[in-house]
Design a protein around this motif. Structure first.
Motif, short mmCIF file in Angstrom:
data_model
loop_
_atom_site.label_atom_id
_atom_site.label_comp_id
_atom_site.label_asym_id
_atom_site.label_seq_id
_atom_site.Cartn_x
_atom_site.Cartn_y
_atom_site.Cartn_z
N ASP A 1 0.45 22.65 -3.51
CA ASP A 1 1.60 23.40 -3.38
C ASP A 1 2.54 23.28 -2.35
O ASP A 1 3.77 23.32 -2.07
CB ASP A 1 1.24 24.83 -3.41
N SER A 2 1.61 22.88 -0.90
CA SER A 2 2.45 22.74 0.17
C SER A 2 2.12 21.33 0.63
O SER A 2 2.42 21.08 1.99
CB SER A 2 1.76 23.35 1.34
N LEU A 3 2.00 20.34 -0.18
CA LEU A 3 2.00 18.86 0.15
C LEU A 3 2.93 17.99 -0.37
O LEU A 3 3.54 18.35 -1.34
CB LEU A 3 0.37 18.45 -0.38
N THR A 4 3.14 16.89 0.17
CA THR A 4 3.73 15.87 -0.31
C THR A 4 2.92 14.72 -0.62
O THR A 4 1.96 14.31 0.43
CB THR A 4 5.01 15.24 0.71
N VAL A 5 3.25 14.03 -1.58
CA VAL A 5 2.16 12.68 -2.06
C VAL A 5 3.13 11.51 -1.92
O VAL A 5 4.19 11.43 -2.49
CB VAL A 5 1.80 12.92 -3.59
N TYR A 6 2.56 10.68 -0.97
CA TYR A 6 3.21 9.29 -1.05
C TYR A 6 2.11 8.19 -1.45
O TYR A 6 0.88 8.48 -1.58
CB TYR A 6 3.55 9.09 0.42
N ALA A 7 2.81 6.99 -1.74
CA ALA A 7 2.03 6.06 -1.94
C ALA A 7 1.38 5.63 -0.90
O ALA A 7 1.67 5.71 0.17
CB ALA A 7 2.74 4.58 -2.62
N GLY A 8 -0.03 5.10 -0.99
CA GLY A 8 -0.65 4.54 0.20
C GLY A 8 -0.10 3.47 0.80
O GLY A 8 0.41 2.58 0.04
N PHE A 9 -0.15 3.41 2.13
CA PHE A 9 0.64 2.38 3.14
C PHE A 9 -0.21 1.01 2.73
O PHE A 9 -1.27 0.96 2.69
CB PHE A 9 0.53 2.57 4.46
N VAL A 10 0.72 -0.08 2.83
CA VAL A 10 0.04 -1.36 2.81
C VAL A 10 0.33 -2.17 4.11
O VAL A 10 1.58 -2.53 4.44
CB VAL A 10 0.62 -2.21 1.32
N LEU B 1 1.53 -7.72 -5.19
CA LEU B 1 0.72 -6.86 -5.91
C LEU B 1 1.50 -5.56 -6.22
O LEU B 1 1.01 -4.65 -6.20
CB LEU B 1 -0.42 -6.28 -4.42
N GLY B 2 2.88 -5.82 -6.62
CA GLY B 2 3.47 -4.94 -6.82
C GLY B 2 3.17 -4.03 -8.14
O GLY B 2 3.40 -2.92 -8.48
N ARG B 3 2.10 -4.70 -8.92
CA ARG B 3 1.58 -4.11 -10.26
C ARG B 3 0.45 -3.17 -10.03
O ARG B 3 -0.02 -2.25 -10.57
CB ARG B 3 1.31 -5.09 -11.14
N GLU B 4 -0.21 -3.24 -8.77
CA GLU B 4 -1.31 -2.56 -8.28
C GLU B 4 -1.33 -1.48 -7.46
O GLU B 4 -1.70 -0.31 -7.47
CB GLU B 4 -2.41 -3.46 -7.87
N VAL B 5 -0.14 -1.59 -6.48
CA VAL B 5 0.01 -0.65 -5.16
C VAL B 5 1.33 -0.51 -4.97
O VAL B 5 2.46 -1.16 -5.42
CB VAL B 5 -1.00 -0.97 -3.97
N GLY B 6 1.80 0.46 -4.22
CA GLY B 6 3.07 0.45 -3.37
C GLY B 6 4.16 1.59 -3.91
O GLY B 6 4.78 2.19 -3.39
N THR B 7 3.54 2.55 -5.29
CA THR B 7 4.19 3.55 -5.75
C THR B 7 3.46 4.38 -6.44
O THR B 7 1.94 3.98 -6.51
CB THR B 7 5.22 3.05 -6.89
#
Length: 573
Positions: A83-92, A421-427
């Motif tokens: 509820d109080s959090l923002t989710v981002y993709a893990g950094f590469v 690695l666009g199909r694996e990570v980044g979003t």
């Protein structure tokens, strides 16, 4: 009793097998019981510019399986209330040394200095960074704590240093081998204008000459092998050559040339040499890329930009009021006709030098914004930055003109695409690896903190770090010297010494009982001392505490085994 022995005994006492500990300020990653997790009702930044204001992310067996506002939470999921959090993709991390050992100092060489062994000269293109990868390196946990979940790790040392690969920045599971963290085959071929010490090539021109000759020899070998394959009868069979075979993979396009340069001059040399060799480089590590932008644009090249920045410069009102100088490649970076003829000129000289330093800092801070404005693709790499400085440096870059969305892209989507690695990570999308960063607010806000990091579905909880009790960031204490310490454990008191050397801003040292173990890190913030070292049996051990005069009081954190009181007294000089 050696450090690793007493800690192993402690593990046995607590009826626990060896458990690897986390980086500074974090707890041991929570291994999913069911393989399922759900982050509910969170703000989800799917990718730069794409936001779901309220959504649920479902993870199973290391991958994201669903993202959306109406996603059902599996009955067996480990739930994180978002509820109080923002989710981002893990950094590469586009360029990292995490887990990569420093090259050993070369032994004295008494042979032909004009034709030394190729490893001594710096010619090791066949070296695979995965072979020496140390999954227990403390830097892995430290980078994970600031949001990095995958990293392109690169070999260190030499002008053709070897081949880089991408690894996941999580801990090795109990039933896993370190190789489980490797995400890709070699993806890069790392080059740099690194001169050899005391042997050829000892100059930049010598290094560039050797590079060109090696690539040309590889092309000739490639042509010879092709001719042999067409008509082997009567032709000499090509012999195995590890150097030329490795360079052939670069020529064939199976590896991306990553050319590391530490300044604009080496950057121009790298671009010219790459052109002469018929190769397309990614330029890596240049603090101020502005002088190279026109060339990068013209050749449609990309950059791995360093996250390290020079320290800000304290200046008096006169230096602050002075206009910052601008430079161009080959231009003077200082006032060449300034002379200190007497004490009366000293103040003006100090002001001039301060202004030059301020200009260098400003150029480094503004370099990513310059790249973005010129539409030169760039991704951030940590190189040798202190992990604790990453977010502060990002905020400095944004203050210098870099748009937050561009900064986020350089941490996520752009490095993922550049590394294939666009199909694996980044979003944050279904089907991708569950590499996620959960924050308390907008990523680049001063007050935002990271609360959880997922790497391939494995969660690490990041505690609020207010420092040990009694911490005073403004205190001035002396940490250097040799300290006698005692740690109170359920198995009895363990004693030894730790020694700190270097400077307050760059501490190094070792901890000793019957054996000596080098410290992985040591930092002093005010009166708060933090040290880490690795044990072969349980991984990272973190010591934190307060220095008061010649006494130390704190804890030794052994991850899942707990934290134990630790005290110390400095030995007289």
């Amino acid at each position: 009793m050696p450090v690793r022995v007493c800690l192993a005994a402690l593990a046995a006492l607590l009826f626990l097998g060896p458990v690897r500990a986390q980086g500074v300020g974090a707890e041991t990653p929570l291994r999913p019981v069911t393989g399922a997790a759900a982050i509910t009702n969170a703000r989800v930044v799917v990718a730069p510019g794409r936001v779901l204001e309220r959504a649920t992310v479902v993870i199973r067996d290391g991958r994201i399986v669903a993202v959306g506002p109406d996603v059902a939470v599996p009955f067996d999921a480990d739930v994180v209330e978002g509820d109080s959090l923002t989710v981002y993709a893990g950094f590469v991390d586009a360029f990292s040394i995490a887990g990569v050992p420093k090259p050993a100092d070369p032994e004295d060489y008494d042979g032909d200095r004009g034709a030394p062994p190729r490893a001594l000269a710096g010619l090791t293109p066949e070296r695979d960074v995965r072979d020496g990868f140390d999954a227990t390196d403390a830097r892995i946990g430290q980078l994970r704590e600031v949001g990095f979940t995958a990293a392109h790790i690169a070999p260190r040392g030499g002008y053709f240093a070897g081949q880089g690969a991408v690894v996941l920045l999580r801990e090795v599971g109990r039933m896993e081998a370190p190789e489980a963290l490797v995400l890709t085959e070699p993806v890069s071929f790392v080059a740099q204008i690194a001169t050899a010490r005391g042997v050829y090539p000892a100059t930049p021109m010598g290094v560039l000459s050797e590079m060109r000759e090696t690539v040309e020899n590889a092309r000739r070998r490639q042509a010879g092998r092709a001719a042999y394959d067409r008509a082997a009868e009567g032709a000499a069979r090509p012999r195995f050559d590890p150097v030329l075979d490795a360079v052939t993979a670069l020529i064939d396009g199976d590896r991306q040339l990553v050319f590391v340069a530490d300044g604009w001059l080496d950057g121009f040399r790298a671009l010219r040499a790459s052109e002469e060799m018929g190769l397309t480089p990614v330029l890596a590590g240049i603090p101020d890329a502005a002088p190279l932008v026109a060339r990068l644009q013209a050749d449609d090249l990309a950059v791995f930009a360093p996250l390290a920045l020079p320290d800000t410069v304290k200046a008096d009102s006169t230096a602050l009021a002075a206009a910052l100088p601008t430079t161009s490649p080959g231009g003077a970076s200082f006032v060449s006709n300034r002379r200190v003829r007497s004490y009366a000129d000293a103040e003006a000289e100090v002001t001039a030098l301060t202004v030059q330093r301020r200009a260098a800092v400003a150029r480094a801070e503004g370099s990513p914004a310059v790249l973005a404005a010129a539409e030169v693709p760039f991704a951030f790499g940590t190189f040798e930055v202190k992990p604790a400085d990453v977010h502060g440096n990002l905020r400095r870059m944004i203050a210098a003109g870099l748009m937050p969305e561009a900064a986020l892209a350089a941490l996520t989507t752009t490095p993922a695409e550049m590394l294939g690695l666009g199909r694996e990570v980044g979003t944050v999308e279904a089907g991708k690896l569950a590499n996620l960063v959960l924050t308390t607010g907008p990523l680049f806000a001063d007050s935002t903190e990271i609360r959880h990091v997922f790497v391939e579905g494995v969660r690490t909880d990041i505690d609020e770090d207010d420092g040990p009790a009694g911490a005073d960031p403004d205190a001035v204490v002396q940490a250097l010297g040799t300290w006698d310490f005692e740690v109170a454990t359920p198995g009895g008191t363990q004693s030894g010494t730790f020694t700190l050397t270097g400077t307050p801003d760059a501490l190094t040292g070792e901890i000793t009982t019957d054996e000596t173990t080098p410290l992985a890190s040591a930092t002093l913030e005010g009166n708060a001392l933090t040290m880490t070292f690795s044990s072969p049996d349980i991984g990272l051990v973190t010591v934190t505490g307060i220095i008061t005069g010649d006494t130390f009081s704190g804890t030794a954190d052994v991850g899942a085994l707990g934290s134990f009181p630790m005290t110390g007294t400095r030995q007289p000089e």
